[in-house]
Design a protein around this motif. Structure first.
Motif, PDB file in Angstrom:
ATOM      1  N   ALA A 134      18.082  42.486 -14.824  1.00  0.00           N
ATOM      2  CA  ALA A 134      17.649  43.564 -13.929  1.00  0.00           C
ATOM      3  C   ALA A 134      18.654  43.771 -12.801  1.00  0.00           C
ATOM      4  O   ALA A 134      18.932  44.907 -12.409  1.00  0.00           O
ATOM      5  CB  ALA A 134      16.263  43.250 -13.361  1.00  0.00           C
ATOM      6  N   ASP A 135      19.220  42.663 -12.312  1.00  0.00           N
ATOM      7  CA  ASP A 135      20.184  42.746 -11.208  1.00  0.00           C
ATOM      8  C   ASP A 135      21.427  43.551 -11.586  1.00  0.00           C
ATOM      9  O   ASP A 135      22.138  44.036 -10.698  1.00  0.00           O
ATOM     10  CB  ASP A 135      20.613  41.340 -10.763  1.00  0.00           C
ATOM     11  N   LEU A 136      21.720  43.661 -12.870  1.00  0.00           N
ATOM     12  CA  LEU A 136      22.923  44.370 -13.312  1.00  0.00           C
ATOM     13  C   LEU A 136      22.664  45.838 -13.625  1.00  0.00           C
ATOM     14  O   LEU A 136      23.599  46.611 -13.839  1.00  0.00           O
ATOM     15  CB  LEU A 136      23.507  43.698 -14.568  1.00  0.00           C
ATOM     16  N   LEU A 137      21.391  46.212 -13.655  1.00  0.00           N
ATOM     17  CA  LEU A 137      21.038  47.570 -14.095  1.00  0.00           C
ATOM     18  C   LEU A 137      20.967  48.541 -12.915  1.00  0.00           C
ATOM     19  O   LEU A 137      20.774  48.127 -11.767  1.00  0.00           O
ATOM     20  CB  LEU A 137      19.673  47.537 -14.797  1.00  0.00           C
ATOM     21  N   PRO A 138      21.081  49.851 -13.213  1.00  0.00           N
ATOM     22  CA  PRO A 138      20.838  50.846 -12.170  1.00  0.00           C
ATOM     23  C   PRO A 138      19.456  50.629 -11.548  1.00  0.00           C
ATOM     24  O   PRO A 138      18.544  50.126 -12.224  1.00  0.00           O
ATOM     25  CB  PRO A 138      20.884  52.171 -12.931  1.00  0.00           C
ATOM     26  N   ALA A 139      19.307  51.011 -10.291  1.00  0.00           N
ATOM     27  CA  ALA A 139      18.090  50.681  -9.540  1.00  0.00           C
ATOM     28  C   ALA A 139      16.863  51.496  -9.961  1.00  0.00           C
ATOM     29  O   ALA A 139      15.727  51.034  -9.823  1.00  0.00           O
ATOM     30  CB  ALA A 139      18.334  50.863  -8.046  1.00  0.00           C
ATOM     31  N   GLU A 140      17.067  52.691 -10.479  1.00  0.00           N
ATOM     32  CA  GLU A 140      15.918  53.533 -10.856  1.00  0.00           C
ATOM     33  C   GLU A 140      15.267  53.011 -12.142  1.00  0.00           C
ATOM     34  O   GLU A 140      15.920  52.930 -13.176  1.00  0.00           O
ATOM     35  CB  GLU A 140      16.383  54.968 -11.109  1.00  0.00           C
ATOM     36  N   ARG A 141      14.000  52.700 -12.107  1.00  0.00           N
ATOM     37  CA  ARG A 141      13.307  52.053 -13.227  1.00  0.00           C
ATOM     38  C   ARG A 141      12.049  52.801 -13.663  1.00  0.00           C
ATOM     39  O   ARG A 141      11.310  53.302 -12.819  1.00  0.00           O
ATOM     40  CB  ARG A 141      12.822  50.640 -12.822  1.00  0.00           C
ATOM     41  N   SER A 142      11.833  52.789 -14.955  1.00  0.00           N
ATOM     42  CA  SER A 142      10.521  53.148 -15.507  1.00  0.00           C
ATOM     43  C   SER A 142      10.076  52.007 -16.408  1.00  0.00           C
ATOM     44  O   SER A 142      10.905  51.271 -16.935  1.00  0.00           O
ATOM     45  CB  SER A 142      10.607  54.407 -16.376  1.00  0.00           C
ATOM     46  N   VAL A 143       8.775  51.908 -16.600  1.00  0.00           N
ATOM     47  CA  VAL A 143       8.254  50.931 -17.563  1.00  0.00           C
ATOM     48  C   VAL A 143       8.057  51.644 -18.893  1.00  0.00           C
ATOM     49  O   VAL A 143       7.437  52.706 -18.957  1.00  0.00           O
ATOM     50  CB  VAL A 143       6.927  50.334 -17.060  1.00  0.00           C
ATOM     51  N   ILE A 144       8.604  51.071 -19.958  1.00  0.00           N
ATOM     52  CA  ILE A 144       8.597  51.733 -21.270  1.00  0.00           C
ATOM     53  C   ILE A 144       7.422  51.281 -22.130  1.00  0.00           C
ATOM     54  O   ILE A 144       7.140  51.879 -23.182  1.00  0.00           O
ATOM     55  CB  ILE A 144       9.933  51.423 -21.998  1.00  0.00           C
ATOM     56  N   GLY A 154      21.775  56.208 -14.155  1.00  0.00           N
ATOM     57  CA  GLY A 154      20.538  56.982 -14.117  1.00  0.00           C
ATOM     58  C   GLY A 154      19.316  56.101 -14.145  1.00  0.00           C
ATOM     59  O   GLY A 154      19.324  54.967 -13.650  1.00  0.00           O
ATOM     60  N   ARG A 155      18.252  56.602 -14.749  1.00  0.00           N
ATOM     61  CA  ARG A 155      16.975  55.881 -14.770  1.00  0.00           C
ATOM     62  C   ARG A 155      16.878  55.045 -16.042  1.00  0.00           C
ATOM     63  O   ARG A 155      17.084  55.564 -17.137  1.00  0.00           O
ATOM     64  CB  ARG A 155      15.811  56.880 -14.698  1.00  0.00           C
ATOM     65  N   VAL A 156      16.575  53.770 -15.878  1.00  0.00           N
ATOM     66  CA  VAL A 156      16.444  52.896 -17.051  1.00  0.00           C
ATOM     67  C   VAL A 156      14.978  52.548 -17.281  1.00  0.00           C
ATOM     68  O   VAL A 156      14.241  52.283 -16.341  1.00  0.00           O
ATOM     69  CB  VAL A 156      17.283  51.595 -16.919  1.00  0.00           C
ATOM     70  N   ALA A 157      14.600  52.570 -18.554  1.00  0.00           N
ATOM     71  CA  ALA A 157      13.227  52.220 -18.933  1.00  0.00           C
ATOM     72  C   ALA A 157      13.254  50.815 -19.522  1.00  0.00           C
ATOM     73  O   ALA A 157      14.053  50.521 -20.416  1.00  0.00           O
ATOM     74  CB  ALA A 157      12.684  53.220 -19.950  1.00  0.00           C
ATOM     75  N   VAL A 158      12.390  49.932 -19.000  1.00  0.00           N
ATOM     76  CA  VAL A 158      12.468  48.501 -19.327  1.00  0.00           C
ATOM     77  C   VAL A 158      11.130  47.961 -19.823  1.00  0.00           C
ATOM     78  O   VAL A 158      10.081  48.574 -19.617  1.00  0.00           O
ATOM     79  CB  VAL A 158      12.915  47.692 -18.083  1.00  0.00           C
ATOM     80  N   GLU A 159      11.188  46.805 -20.460  1.00  0.00           N
ATOM     81  CA  GLU A 159       9.981  46.132 -20.959  1.00  0.00           C
ATOM     82  C   GLU A 159       9.522  45.083 -19.940  1.00  0.00           C
ATOM     83  O   GLU A 159      10.253  44.128 -19.655  1.00  0.00           O
ATOM     84  CB  GLU A 159      10.281  45.444 -22.284  1.00  0.00           C
ATOM     85  N   THR A 160       8.306  45.221 -19.454  1.00  0.00           N
ATOM     86  CA  THR A 160       7.833  44.361 -18.367  1.00  0.00           C
ATOM     87  C   THR A 160       7.792  42.881 -18.746  1.00  0.00           C
ATOM     88  O   THR A 160       8.182  42.028 -17.945  1.00  0.00           O
ATOM     89  CB  THR A 160       6.408  44.758 -17.944  1.00  0.00           C
ATOM     90  N   ALA A 161       7.326  42.574 -19.943  1.00  0.00           N
ATOM     91  CA  ALA A 161       7.078  41.164 -20.277  1.00  0.00           C
ATOM     92  C   ALA A 161       8.378  40.385 -20.471  1.00  0.00           C
ATOM     93  O   ALA A 161       8.385  39.171 -20.313  1.00  0.00           O
ATOM     94  CB  ALA A 161       6.221  41.057 -21.542  1.00  0.00           C
ATOM     95  N   SER A 162       9.472  41.066 -20.798  1.00  0.00           N
ATOM     96  CA  SER A 162      10.676  40.324 -21.191  1.00  0.00           C
ATOM     97  C   SER A 162      11.945  40.674 -20.430  1.00  0.00           C
ATOM     98  O   SER A 162      12.958  39.981 -20.591  1.00  0.00           O
ATOM     99  CB  SER A 162      10.918  40.515 -22.699  1.00  0.00           C
ATOM    100  N   LEU A 163      11.940  41.711 -19.604  1.00  0.00           N
ATOM    101  CA  LEU A 163      13.143  41.993 -18.805  1.00  0.00           C
ATOM    102  C   LEU A 163      13.405  40.811 -17.889  1.00  0.00           C
ATOM    103  O   LEU A 163      12.526  40.411 -17.126  1.00  0.00           O
ATOM    104  CB  LEU A 163      12.940  43.247 -17.946  1.00  0.00           C
ATOM    105  N   THR A 164      14.601  40.245 -17.949  1.00  0.00           N
ATOM    106  CA  THR A 164      14.867  39.118 -17.063  1.00  0.00           C
ATOM    107  C   THR A 164      15.387  39.614 -15.711  1.00  0.00           C
ATOM    108  O   THR A 164      15.962  40.701 -15.608  1.00  0.00           O
ATOM    109  CB  THR A 164      15.894  38.136 -17.661  1.00  0.00           C
ATOM    110  N   ALA A 165      15.195  38.785 -14.697  1.00  0.00           N
ATOM    111  CA  ALA A 165      15.643  39.137 -13.350  1.00  0.00           C
ATOM    112  C   ALA A 165      17.161  39.231 -13.303  1.00  0.00           C
ATOM    113  O   ALA A 165      17.721  40.117 -12.634  1.00  0.00           O
ATOM    114  CB  ALA A 165      15.134  38.090 -12.351  1.00  0.00           C
ATOM    115  N   ALA A 166      17.848  38.343 -14.042  1.00  0.00           N
ATOM    116  CA  ALA A 166      19.311  38.349 -14.034  1.00  0.00           C
ATOM    117  C   ALA A 166      19.855  39.627 -14.671  1.00  0.00           C
ATOM    118  O   ALA A 166      20.847  40.205 -14.200  1.00  0.00           O
ATOM    119  CB  ALA A 166      19.846  37.126 -14.779  1.00  0.00           C
TER     120      ALA A 166
END
Lengths: 361, 361
Positions: free
Chosen positions: A122-132, A108-120
């Protein structure tokens, strides 16, 4: 209600299915897992210690084996970060994340932290994103009963450090020497090493200059001191500031400045309440101190919790409303060349009708 | 040759145009910019302090205004992280990165660090990517003359702490109290606060148990102590370990164990040289100590530099070759229930034909 549940409810409100948290303070906020921070990112980690929370209140943490074993009401997968063999921490971290994502069924949709989410990651997470970021900072600002308890403890440890400070501020000792003596007292009380923010600056010139770091300056009799102590205890920060004079009475002029700042702090305690806007509170304090003829060029204070500086910061353009169960630092001060610096700072808990200091000194 | 130039040459070798560095240790390694780490990620940062190095040797750093002003031979763009107004650190960081990318003209293939590259930063970079991790760890392992100087200084600060340790380890003081007394001595010598890794464990049970943290345990006369001190000075780590007994002579049995470990460290100094494989060196040490009847369950040591633990780690399955100008920690120890723990650790610089301790104590 615990923070995992509060976060789950927030996810439902913002239309996200999972929170993926990568900052040490958010991991601790959401799950209680305390990430060691005092030597920076662990050389035994292959990525940020990561927390997963679903809108159903399911929680998980991926961490290196060096800080495993903390999980309560939370899945924990630890990976080999430190071992008596060649270790690929990055691969191990990413493999542990994959296992966790499968185990928890993260879709589903994952909510992530902009300053610290790593690209590696992010590559493993579902594609739908929100900024938390924005929702999370507002959620963090209102403390639970458990958090009030932890912050009270941290406030008490800081207050104990403040009580120690004047007694061991003896001429001939360096700022760093005294600061570590205070640290020893606080850490022994806490029973463990504590990350420590703050400053300890002595002498007319140093105490009246903002932005300096404690150094090898040797205290002299009559030196004014700005002593700002912020220890992290069990993942929650305490903060505090006092000002005093080394082995001497305050001069009349310094005592007058000190009294004005301390009285402004007392005024803040009497004025702080839910429903007041931050900018209006900030203005009240600055105007009050100005009546005595003093002012400070910095914020009037800030939120505190699993980070030493949290939203809301008490600044002239912050329109946020003060709410019950916020914990706010309030720190009026004055810095006068030729005279010295003063800052008086308590941790205040906002009650349903006012505010109370969480520790005094 | 400085590290910016060495890194530039490495980029040419791996076919990349730019290195984008996001870990505090890599930023310091490549540019000399020291990222404050001792309270974890700065609450005033909107993303990792980031270094940019081109294969032509051009370098830049993006950092919050709280740690600006360090740049030497390097573009610096600092952003508002701390101010007396509402600040959006994340937007400010990303805007500063964009400005830097344009100013330096970052195009082509970028080499990135897997564990710390953030997704938000990655979105701003050219699409062609290489992973720099393995090449970078090998480059870091060989120290420049400047780095040898900085590491020698850090070794000396640690050694000074070790010399202080036995003297202030007095019965009735807590581990945390003594550790902070040592820290005061080291920080006053360094002239600034230092991040500090390591441990200070007293008593038969605590000193012979691995993985404990210093606590409120009160030292008693006759307690064995394991004192591991690793301060970071100007961005470079020192490390060290000594063992002694509180206010008493060593018992015969403890002295024998101590002598075996210290003699194994001396043996290590005589055996360490370029051309030896790490696994063979590790085996030599373990076998040597075994002849005395002792052993340790941990690594024999590790590289050190802008991170306290760097590649290569001295473990039985590490096939890397030891090279000139590596700086390696070597730390034989023994942990015997009912007797106590010993660990003897020096920083060794690998010369063209052997090895020398960078400081002794």
């Amino acid at each position: 209600m615990d923070n995992t549940t509060r976060l789950a409810e927030m996810l439902a409100e913002i239309g996200a299915d999972w929170a993926i948290l990568t900052s040490p303070d958010s991991v601790c906020f959401a799950t209680g897992h305390v990430v060691p921070i005092e030597i920076g990112p662990s050389p035994f980690s292959g990525g940020p210690t990561t927390a997963f929370v679903s809108r159903d209140g399911v929680a998980g943490v991926v961490c290196p084996n060096t800080d495993a074993g903390q999980a309560i009401d939370c899945e924990e997968i630890s990976y080999a970060g430190f071992a008596c063999s060649v270790v690929d921490q990055v691969s191990n971290y990413l493999a542990a994340v994959k296992t966790m994502l499968e185990k928890l069924g993260v879709v589903g949709r994952v909510a992530v932290e902009t300053a610290s989410l790593t690209a590696a990651l992010a590559d493993l997470l579902p594609a739908e994103r929100s900024v938390i970021d924005d929702s999370l900072k507002r959620l963090k600002a209102i403390k639970t009963t458990r958090e009030i308890g932890l912050l009270t403890r941290s406030a008490e440890v800081a207050a104990l450090g403040q009580k120690e400070a004047a007694g061991i501020s003896i001429s001939g000792r360096t700022e760093l020497d005294v600061l570590n003596g205070i640290r020893a007292r606080m850490e022994t009380e806490a029973g463990t090493r504590c990350a420590l923010a703050g400053e300890f600056l002595a002498g007319i010139e140093r105490s009246s200059t903002l932005g300096l770091m404690p150094g090898a300056y040797e205290l002299q009799k009559g030196d004014p001191v700005v002593c700002d102590l912020a220890p992290r205890v069990q993942g929650y920060w305490g903060d505090s500031c006092s000002s005093f004079v080394v082995e001497a009475e305050k001069s009349d002029e310094f005592a007058k400045m000190h009294q004005a700042c301390f009285e402004t702090l007392q005024f803040a305690i009497s004025e702080l309440r839910p429903g007041l806007k931050v900018c209006d509170f900030d203005k009240l304090l600055r105007n009050h101190l100005k009546e005595y003829g003093y002012s400070y060029p910095h914020h009037s204070g800030h939120g505190i919790g699993t980070s030493v500086h949290e939203w809301p910061r008490l600044v002239p353009d912050e329109a946020a409303m003060i709410e019950e169960n916020m914990v706010l630092m309030v720190e009026p001060g004055s810095y006068v060349p030729g005279l010295g610096g003063v800052r008086c700072e308590f941790m205040l808990r906002v009650t349903n009708s006012g505010a109370v200091p969480m520790a005094t000194f």
